[in-house]
Structures are given as structure tokens and as C-alpha cells.
Design a protein around this motif. Structure first.
Motif, PDB file in Angstrom:
ATOM      1  N   SER A   1      38.954  36.621  43.087  1.00  0.00           N
ATOM      2  CA  SER A   1      39.068  36.926  41.721  1.00  0.00           C
ATOM      3  C   SER A   1      38.037  37.721  41.174  1.00  0.00           C
ATOM      4  O   SER A   1      36.988  38.164  41.999  1.00  0.00           O
ATOM      5  CB  SER A   1      38.879  35.355  41.023  1.00  0.00           C
ATOM      6  N   SER A   2      38.037  38.205  40.217  1.00  0.00           N
ATOM      7  CA  SER A   2      37.112  39.186  39.345  1.00  0.00           C
ATOM      8  C   SER A   2      36.884  38.945  38.090  1.00  0.00           C
ATOM      9  O   SER A   2      37.959  38.657  37.586  1.00  0.00           O
ATOM     10  CB  SER A   2      37.721  40.703  39.622  1.00  0.00           C
ATOM     11  N   THR A   3      35.722  39.039  37.453  1.00  0.00           N
ATOM     12  CA  THR A   3      35.318  38.892  36.209  1.00  0.00           C
ATOM     13  C   THR A   3      35.827  40.092  35.300  1.00  0.00           C
ATOM     14  O   THR A   3      35.667  40.137  34.019  1.00  0.00           O
ATOM     15  CB  THR A   3      33.827  38.580  35.893  1.00  0.00           C
ATOM     16  N   TRP A   4      36.118  41.225  36.098  1.00  0.00           N
ATOM     17  CA  TRP A   4      36.224  42.459  35.269  1.00  0.00           C
ATOM     18  C   TRP A   4      37.737  42.828  35.115  1.00  0.00           C
ATOM     19  O   TRP A   4      38.151  43.796  34.956  1.00  0.00           O
ATOM     20  CB  TRP A   4      35.593  43.731  36.173  1.00  0.00           C
TER      21      TRP A   4
ATOM     22  N   GLY B   1      49.629  42.274  43.673  1.00  0.00           N
ATOM     23  CA  GLY B   1      49.281  42.227  42.115  1.00  0.00           C
ATOM     24  C   GLY B   1      47.704  42.543  42.086  1.00  0.00           C
ATOM     25  O   GLY B   1      47.210  42.329  40.969  1.00  0.00           O
ATOM     26  N   CYS B   2      47.158  43.082  43.081  1.00  0.00           N
ATOM     27  CA  CYS B   2      45.717  43.211  42.957  1.00  0.00           C
ATOM     28  C   CYS B   2      45.392  44.256  42.376  1.00  0.00           C
ATOM     29  O   CYS B   2      46.220  45.325  42.234  1.00  0.00           O
ATOM     30  CB  CYS B   2      45.077  43.242  44.263  1.00  0.00           C
ATOM     31  N   ASP B   3      44.299  44.440  41.691  1.00  0.00           N
ATOM     32  CA  ASP B   3      44.086  45.704  40.747  1.00  0.00           C
ATOM     33  C   ASP B   3      43.172  46.849  41.570  1.00  0.00           C
ATOM     34  O   ASP B   3      43.053  47.763  40.963  1.00  0.00           O
ATOM     35  CB  ASP B   3      43.035  45.350  39.572  1.00  0.00           C
ATOM     36  N   GLN B   4      42.777  46.366  42.679  1.00  0.00           N
ATOM     37  CA  GLN B   4      41.780  47.308  43.422  1.00  0.00           C
ATOM     38  C   GLN B   4      41.709  46.811  44.823  1.00  0.00           C
ATOM     39  O   GLN B   4      41.528  45.592  45.140  1.00  0.00           O
ATOM     40  CB  GLN B   4      40.571  47.104  42.643  1.00  0.00           C
ATOM     41  N   VAL B   5      41.456  48.037  45.666  1.00  0.00           N
ATOM     42  CA  VAL B   5      41.051  47.423  47.218  1.00  0.00           C
ATOM     43  C   VAL B   5      39.684  48.026  47.477  1.00  0.00           C
ATOM     44  O   VAL B   5      39.543  49.152  47.026  1.00  0.00           O
ATOM     45  CB  VAL B   5      42.018  48.038  48.109  1.00  0.00           C
TER      46      VAL B   5
END
Length: 150
Positions: free
Chosen positions: A69-72, A110-114
Motif C-alpha cells: 500500500s502507498s499513502t501517495w 493494478g499497481c501504480d509503480q514498480v
């Protein structure tokens, strides 16, 4: 070359690569940590692993990753934690293919970044990384709380 998810039957081929990876980073881990890591990678329960094999079926590299998870973002990030290619095949596209494998997984999930980290002096790998990703400019800090016994 073929890349596939790690299975129990890959242990004998994965472990020498894993030990090569640890040696490269001048690290030793207790056998219990290696055992637990492999079990978690095979289970795919929060951690994922894949192994690359050449046309003759010889294991030539591996990659391990996990979503977080990410807060961004409302989506997740994908942390590519470990990547290793056998020294005798480096420069032949195995590392690039393993990174592409994780990228495809992350896109499907569905990830936003690697993202990943590497040693500052890992010049050969950084040559590849500079071609397939953007250098973030962040500096990594850490606090070791409970080191694993070797």
C-alpha cells in the motif's frame, strides 16, 4: 528463455542463485531465513518469485517482489526486492526480461509503480536499470531492529 513462478520443485536450482545473490551483497543469512523466504515466495502469499531458465532448462536468474500500500496513491506500489542473474549470462537480456515480468505482473495487479533499490556501486546492473526505469533521486535510510542470526 522461459520465466515462470517459483514452485517447490525449483528449490535446488533457485538456492545456488540465491546464495550467489547474497554473496554479491556480502550478506549471510541463517538457513531458517532462506527456508522461510523460499516457502513464502512459493506460497505467493504477499510475496512472489519467478525463475528464469535458458533454452536447455538451466536456471539463470530469479526475481522476487511484493505489492504494498502507498499513502501517495489509491493503488499499490510493487517493490522488486531481489533480482539476480547468473554471472555467465549477464548482459544477455535475462535481467531485462525478469524486470519486464514483474512490470507485467504489477500492471495486471493494478499497481501504480514498480520500484527497487540497488547498491550505488552496482555499475553493471545500473546500466540496465538506467535503460528501463527512472532514477528517483531518493536516498535510502534504514534502522535495523532485529537482525537475523547468520
Amino acid at each position: 528463455m522461459r520465466i515462470s513462478a517459483l514452485t517447490e520443485s525449483d528449490r535446488a536450482d533457485w538456492e545456488p542463485l540465491w546464495q550467489g545473490y547474497l554473496t554479491f551483497y556480502e550478506t549471510e543469512l541463517a538457513d531458517a531465513v532462506t527456508d522461510a523466504t523460499f516457502a513464502r515466495l512459493v506460497a505467493g502469499d504477499g510475496m512472489h518469485g519467478a525463475i528464469a531458465r535458458d533454452d536447455e532448462g538451466r536456471a539463470v536468474g530469479f526475481v522476487n517482489w511484493l505489492p504494498q500500500s502507498s499513502t501517495w496513491t489509491t493503488g499499490a506500489y510493487c517493490y522488486l526486492e531481489d533480482l539476480f542473474v547468473a554471472p555467465d549470462v549477464r548482459g544477455g537480456g535475462v535481467g531485462r526480461a525478469l524486470i519486464a515480468h514483474v512490470r507485467a505482473w504489477a500492471e495486471d495487479a493494478g499497481c501504480d509503480q514498480v520500484y527497487w533499490l540497488t547498491a550505488d556501486g552496482n555499475a553493471r546492473a545500473r546500466t540496465l536499470y538506467d535503460k528501463v526505469a527512472d532514477l528517483s533521486g531518493f536516498v535510502h535510510y534504514q534502522i535495523t531492529l532485529a537482525p537475523e542470526p547468520a
